[in-house]
Design an enzyme around this catalytic site. Sequence first.
Site, PDB file in Angstrom:
ATOM      1  N   THR A 129      34.063  89.606  17.790  1.00 41.63           N
ATOM      2  CA  THR A 129      33.931  90.972  17.218  1.00 41.63           C
ATOM      3  C   THR A 129      34.421  91.036  15.662  1.00 41.63           C
ATOM      4  O   THR A 129      33.627  91.619  14.859  1.00 41.63           O
ATOM      5  CB  THR A 129      34.815  92.029  17.686  1.00 41.63           C
ATOM      6  OG1 THR A 129      34.574  92.000  19.217  1.00 41.63           O
ATOM      7  CG2 THR A 129      34.785  93.480  17.398  1.00 41.63           C
ATOM      8  N   GLU A 155      33.354  98.452  23.644  1.00 43.36           N
ATOM      9  CA  GLU A 155      34.674  97.961  23.974  1.00 43.36           C
ATOM     10  C   GLU A 155      35.531  98.673  23.013  1.00 43.36           C
ATOM     11  O   GLU A 155      36.815  99.132  23.683  1.00 43.36           O
ATOM     12  CB  GLU A 155      34.760  96.482  23.652  1.00 43.36           C
ATOM     13  CG  GLU A 155      36.046  95.956  24.448  1.00 43.36           C
ATOM     14  CD  GLU A 155      36.178  94.541  24.367  1.00 43.36           C
ATOM     15  OE1 GLU A 155      36.644  93.828  25.337  1.00 43.36           O
ATOM     16  OE2 GLU A 155      35.589  93.855  23.288  1.00 43.36           O
ATOM     17  N   GLN A 203      29.848  87.290  26.036  1.00 39.57           N
ATOM     18  CA  GLN A 203      31.232  86.575  26.666  1.00 39.57           C
ATOM     19  C   GLN A 203      30.560  84.946  27.353  1.00 39.57           C
ATOM     20  O   GLN A 203      29.424  84.792  27.568  1.00 39.57           O
ATOM     21  CB  GLN A 203      31.778  86.909  28.114  1.00 39.57           C
ATOM     22  CG  GLN A 203      32.342  88.507  27.504  1.00 39.57           C
ATOM     23  CD  GLN A 203      33.879  88.227  27.005  1.00 39.57           C
ATOM     24  OE1 GLN A 203      34.115  87.131  26.725  1.00 39.57           O
ATOM     25  NE2 GLN A 203      34.714  89.370  27.132  1.00 39.57           N
TER      26      GLN A 203
END
Length: 491
Positions: free
Chosen positions: A231, A255, A377
């Site tokens: 991020t 998120e 991920q």
Amino acid sequence: MAEKKGRRQQPANLESIGEEIGNKPPQAPEAEEAVLGAMLLEPACVDEAMEELTADCFYDPKHRMIFAAMSALVIDHSSVDIITVSAKLKQQGNLDAVGGSVVLANLSEKVASAANVEWYIKILKQKTIQRDLISASYEILRDSFDDSIKVDELIDKAQTKVYDAIQSNTRKDVQDIGSIINEAMGDIQKAQSTTGLGGVPSGFISIDRITQGWQKSDLIILAARPSVGKTAFALNLARNAAVDHHMPVAVFSLEMSSIQLAKRLMTSESGLSADKIKGGIKLEPYEWSQLEVKLKALSAAPLYIDDTPGIQLMEFRTKAKNLVKNKGVRLIVVDYLQLMQGPVELRGMREQEVAAISRTLKATAKELDVPIIALSQLSRQAVQRQGGGGKPVLSDLRESGSIEQDADMVISIHRPDFVGLSENPEDKEKTTIIIAKHRNGETTDIDMIFKSEQIRFMELDEALDVQAAQAGRQIGSAMNSDAPFPISPDF
């Protein structure tokens, strides 16, 4: 309303819609007869019609049956004439429905000249577009009365239906290699005569040297294990494009909240520690001034953040389209892919759902002609694998192999200290950006530095320059005891 793939299907009440507004549905029966007659007379017309038309381009049901029989003959590599078409219609059980062989004979007599078939085909395509737009409008109207359909989904469906109605009847001609080379030469000359990158800059010279900027319509997957810094890296990329190059950027954060993202950007922009921005450590008076000055450029940057949690695919597509159209967005960042909601019918089938999300992201990038950076991920195998220095590989992409397939680029972040491969404090900040897949360029590893307290990635040369500047300021501060207040090393 179910639709077969590759076929347009008119709503059952198309006639009643026409009667309601006092008009017949758009049609050209004479042109339909002329096309079918030309196909019966001239083999060359068969190829031309098959390339341009489908059975749905014929409004009259009898004409659709005849064209479908002709199509079946072409697929079987059989000739098309009155005898073979009659036999195929009889085999399909449709000969009597179309009026028998006499109708076929009449068709061949009604065409004035097979040379005009191109014009007749053009008329049929125009009428087909009109009918498809009526069908799309009817479905949009019907869905608009359905309260169970969300407005964002409704808008996306409406845009898609109208777009499909037009695109399905638009042909892109085959090009000869000479004309393509001429176009390519024009692009090369343009690139040679201009300075800068061909795509959206990343802000890192070593990355831009390989990518020439993030290219239009590309899907770039940025992958890493949790807490490694994906991020932070994505925000650095967004900030560099928006602040340094004034290119509009959209960030979809599934998120973190927009306030959390803003604080991260403020940390990396100001040079202050994350603890001070979060409030864990109080700011000194001079640091408030530093913060205000440093944030001016960021505040004015064309950077747009959407923090809708678990955003649905259709909602994302609609918002992305509007941002590109209304704000001129040049780059889209999605944080992160696995948190998006795929099609309802695929819920519970995680691999297929992620595959659908990946395909949609790629299709959206291509449709909007902008690069999309989607965070992803990595599986635990990335840190449990023996050998290889703990570096992630393409197969570590989590939950679906289609992510690797759909991506134009796959970039992963590797921190040796994070996987326990380095205990040397000096190596703590060392980070490797791994370009593992690059459809239009080379793959390589790029060494960088990650300043976690500033949430900021730096190239090695930049990090050395910063260290040298800090050392110089410290020496200057020691020699100048008359300084009115401490100077932050990054101010």
